[in-house]
Design a protein around this motif. Sequence first.
Motif, short mmCIF file in Angstrom:
data_model
loop_
_atom_site.label_atom_id
_atom_site.label_comp_id
_atom_site.label_asym_id
_atom_site.label_seq_id
_atom_site.Cartn_x
_atom_site.Cartn_y
_atom_site.Cartn_z
N MET A 1 0.85 -1.21 0.00
CA MET A 1 0.00 0.00 0.00
C MET A 1 0.88 1.25 0.00
N THR A 2 0.48 2.26 -0.77
CA THR A 2 1.26 3.47 -0.89
C THR A 2 1.22 4.28 0.39
N THR A 3 2.38 4.71 0.87
CA THR A 3 2.43 5.51 2.09
C THR A 3 2.11 6.96 1.76
N THR A 4 1.77 7.71 2.83
CA THR A 4 1.48 9.12 2.64
C THR A 4 2.71 9.85 2.10
N ARG A 5 3.89 9.44 2.59
CA ARG A 5 5.13 10.08 2.13
C ARG A 5 5.30 9.89 0.62
N THR A 6 5.05 8.65 0.16
CA THR A 6 5.19 8.37 -1.28
C THR A 6 4.18 9.17 -2.09
N ARG A 7 2.94 9.27 -1.58
CA ARG A 7 1.90 10.04 -2.29
C ARG A 7 2.30 11.51 -2.37
N THR A 8 2.87 12.02 -1.27
CA THR A 8 3.29 13.42 -1.25
C THR A 8 4.40 13.66 -2.26
N GLN A 104 -5.29 21.68 -4.05
CA GLN A 104 -6.23 20.86 -3.28
C GLN A 104 -5.65 19.49 -2.97
N LEU A 105 -4.91 18.90 -3.91
CA LEU A 105 -4.28 17.61 -3.67
C LEU A 105 -3.27 17.70 -2.53
N ASN A 106 -2.52 18.77 -2.51
CA ASN A 106 -1.55 18.97 -1.42
C ASN A 106 -2.25 19.09 -0.07
N LEU A 107 -3.39 19.77 -0.07
CA LEU A 107 -4.16 19.90 1.18
C LEU A 107 -4.66 18.55 1.65
N PHE A 108 -5.12 17.72 0.71
CA PHE A 108 -5.59 16.38 1.08
C PHE A 108 -4.46 15.50 1.56
N GLU A 109 -3.28 15.66 0.95
CA GLU A 109 -2.14 14.88 1.40
C GLU A 109 -1.82 15.20 2.87
N ARG A 110 -1.82 16.48 3.18
CA ARG A 110 -1.52 16.87 4.56
C ARG A 110 -2.62 16.37 5.52
N SER A 111 -3.86 16.41 5.04
CA SER A 111 -4.96 15.90 5.86
C SER A 111 -4.79 14.42 6.15
N ALA A 131 -11.94 11.22 -1.85
CA ALA A 131 -11.93 12.61 -2.30
C ALA A 131 -10.66 12.91 -3.09
N PHE A 132 -9.54 12.35 -2.62
CA PHE A 132 -8.27 12.53 -3.32
C PHE A 132 -8.35 11.93 -4.72
N ALA A 133 -8.95 10.74 -4.83
CA ALA A 133 -9.09 10.08 -6.13
C ALA A 133 -9.96 10.90 -7.07
N ASP A 134 -11.03 11.50 -6.54
CA ASP A 134 -11.90 12.35 -7.36
C ASP A 134 -11.12 13.55 -7.90
N LEU A 135 -10.30 14.14 -7.03
CA LEU A 135 -9.48 15.28 -7.46
C LEU A 135 -8.45 14.87 -8.50
N MET A 136 -7.86 13.71 -8.30
CA MET A 136 -6.87 13.23 -9.26
C MET A 136 -7.53 12.96 -10.61
#
Length: 238
Positions: A1-8, A104-111, A131-136
């Motif tokens: 599973m992708t970590t938050t760090r990797t997504r960021t 917005q993606l950056n905001l979701f990553e931090r969330s 929500a992140f997937a919808d934005l992507m």
Amino acid sequence: MTTTRTRTQRTDRIEARANGLLGDCRRAFHAFGGLDELAENLRILSLNAELAAGRAGDKGKAVRALTQYTRELVNRLAQIQGEMHSLRGRTFAFSSTILRSLMQLNLFERSCQLIEADTGSGRSCDSAQRAFADLMSVLVDTLDGMANAVNDLSRRTHAVEEVVSQSDSIATNIAIEAAAAGVHEKEFRTVSDTMRIYVDDLRQMIDEASDAVRRAAEKGEALRRIGLDALDELHRNS
């Protein structure tokens, strides 16, 4: 599973390339900033050449025909410039959407980072991921539109290139006619030399714009692939 760090890191990579793409698009449009003025200069030159051809009588018939072709090229340049103005508006609209989506993606990553720090908030994190997937998905669609706009810009660049080639041929033919125009040789040669100056200016525009468009196309395709891969991964993990 992708970590938050990797997504960021992935979002940061998208943002860096998107900024590069937008910069290349701006550079391409800037390269064509003087197209209106050059088209007007060519139009005035064709009118002056037609007057000179009239004074030359029979020796100016071929030059008179060439000036008609020149005005057709001027009209083509005006059409291309109008299309570019419209394309610039589309491109900047896509740019605004891309930048807003990235913010917005950056905001979701931090969330998600904050949510994942709380082990009891899995449901909330799932909601944030959706929500992140919808934005992507919105971002990928916008990048598709941006790629189409870059392709349109490339076609307009090639159209200007065709005008340059035809204008160069006209300048060469006017120079040939000048050699047989007797006392009118100097006028016709001045027209030919001036047209070559404008052709060189157009070539410089093409060189600068083509390089920017090529780079934009490469970045746009790379961005699209990154976005699609991210979207696929988000769907698999949802």
